[in-house]
Scaffold this active site. Structure first.
Site, PDB file in Angstrom:
ATOM      1  N   CYS A   1       0.821  -1.199   0.000  1.00 40.91           N
ATOM      2  CA  CYS A   1       0.000   0.000   0.000  1.00 40.91           C
ATOM      3  C   CYS A   1       0.864   1.262   0.000  1.00 40.91           C
ATOM      4  O   CYS A   1       1.709   1.438  -0.862  1.00 40.91           O
ATOM      5  CB  CYS A   1      -0.966  -0.058   1.178  1.00 40.91           C
ATOM      6  N   HIS A   2       0.676   2.147   0.969  1.00 41.52           N
ATOM      7  CA  HIS A   2       1.420   3.399   1.047  1.00 41.52           C
ATOM      8  C   HIS A   2       2.842   3.215   1.570  1.00 41.52           C
ATOM      9  O   HIS A   2       3.640   4.160   1.538  1.00 41.52           O
ATOM     10  CB  HIS A   2       0.669   4.403   1.924  1.00 41.52           C
TER      11      HIS A   2
END
Length: 167
Positions: free
Chosen positions: A98-99
């Site tokens: 993800c991030h």
């Protein structure tokens, strides 16, 4: 630290434990880290060791959980970025979801690599010299990346495959 997406911490943690690995929670500061379920506070987890107290050689690999706030704050911590850079430059397995890919961008670790992330980071990846693709999991050498919590089964399997090659 605050803002870790809880399932992106606990899912890989359980997969590692089930495979016989001993995960260690490393953070810039002692105490606890605050996990979130999207924007809602979730559980707190105790930090095992601080960034200042560890070296790449202490571990078989590195797993970077996402969440928006955690990697965004963590990428401003020079020691944490240096640690990530050390894992990548040393060829150790690194798995980011993800991030968390922001940490790889900050560590200049995506240049000439193919990876995935949460879609809003694709421009960051490209600007840092990487190739971004929209797939549930991408393995590029010792680097494993995924987009989101729904990708955790594929992410965990790929992470364990790469770790198995060194373990």
């Amino acid at each position: 630290m605050e803002g870790i997406e809880q399932v992106e911490l606990t899912g890989p943690w359980k997969a590692l434990e089930d495979a016989g690995w001993e995960p260690v929670l490393v953070a810039p500061d002692r105490g606890d880290v605050q996990a979130f379920e999207h924007l809602d506070r979730a559980d707190r987890f105790p930090v095992d060791r601080t960034v200042a107290d560890v070296a790449v050689e202490d571990f078989a690999g590195l797993v970077l959980p996402g969440g928006v706030a955690n990697p965004d704050a963590l990428r401003t911590d020079a020691a944490a970025v240096d640690l990530v850079r050390g894992f990548v430059q040393g060829g150790a397995p690194v798995a980011a979801i993800c991030h968390a890919i922001w940490m790889l961008v900050e560590a200049d670790a995506v240049r000439d690599r193919t990876l995935t992330s949460w879609p809003s980071l694709q421009t960051d990846v490209r600007n840092a010299g990487g190739t971004w693709v929209d797939q549930e999991v991408v393995t590029d050498g010792s680097l494993v990346t995924s987009r989101k919590p729904d990708d955790l089964p594929a992410f965990n399997a790929a992470m364990l495959d790469v770790l198995g090659a060194v373990g």
